[in-house]
Scaffold this motif. Structure first.
Motif: not given
Length: 223
Positions: A100-102, A93-94, A5, A90-91, A86-87, A7, A33
């Motif tokens: 990827k989150p920004n 968005y994928e 992680y 991420r998951s 965060i996980q 971030e 992110f």
């Protein structure tokens, strides 16, 4: 060694000495992110638990009450609850087929008192409330927990809102925010078997809740 992680988290910590006890209040918390400063969303939880600026010089002394300043601002790494959030992001968005989150995730709490034991948080919150001058109470209690207008305004600025709480802590505030959140269409959460908005720290040990949180946020992102 590559961090799982990477971030980073920026936040401010206020130190209050009350009856020879050091009370810590964390506010202005953001998870970063990528490189963008755009607002991605917000996460609303109970209180800062075991959060540490463990990689930052001077933190160990500060939390013990050592040093002349009562404010500590730093950039460090996420704690367990933040890692779980965060996980999920991420998951989601994928899974939604997005890049990827920004951007920035703002983190709010029912109370900003740092206390690892959620069941004791209200006791420490009360101590800090009595120790703080009136003009600084907003550092302990985010305005969004007191004003429906502020809460909805902050939510409506965000692409998504993640909520989850410790059971049995700050129940009145928690119920109030859950009631206000019924007006939010882009809310993501994981509801447990008792109908509660489960706290993110439970998501790692209960895969069913983690999966539910991912699917909930994925649904929001795909709208």
């Amino acid at each position: 060694m590559t961090r799982v992680y990477p971030e980073q988290v920026t936040a401010s910590m206020i130190r209050v000495i009350h009856d020879d006890e050091v009370l810590l209040i964390r506010h202005s918390t953001e998870i970063h992110f990528g490189e963008s400063d755009d607002l991605l969303g917000i996460a609303v939880m109970t209180n800062p638990g075991k959060f540490e600026f463990s990689k930052t010089s001077g933190w160990s002394e500060f939390k013990l009450g050592i040093g002349p300043t009562n404010t500590f601002e730093a950039r460090d790494y996420p704690d367990l609850s933040m890692q779980n959030v965060i996980q999920v992001i991420r998951s989601s968005y994928e899974s939604a087929g997005l890049s990827k989150p920004n951007g920035i995730l703002r983190v709010y709490n029912l109370s900003n008192i740092r206390q690892p034991d959620g069941q004791k948080a209200e006791i420490y919150h009360s101590r800090a409330k009595h120790a703080l001058p009136v003009e600084k109470l907003s550092l302990l209690e985010d305005p969004i927990t007191h004003s429906r207008e502020c809460f909805l305004d902050e939510c409506n600025k965000s692409r998504f809102v993640i909520m989850g709480f410790v059971d049995g802590a700050f129940n009145q505030k928690m119920k109030q925010l859950c009631s206000w959140s019924e007006e939010i269409e882009h809310l993501a959460c994981a509801i447990d078997d008792k109908g509660r908005h489960s706290h993110p720290r439970r998501w790692r040990t209960d895969p069913k809740l983690m999966n539910q949180a991912v699917e909930s946020l994925k649904s929001v992102l795909q709208r």
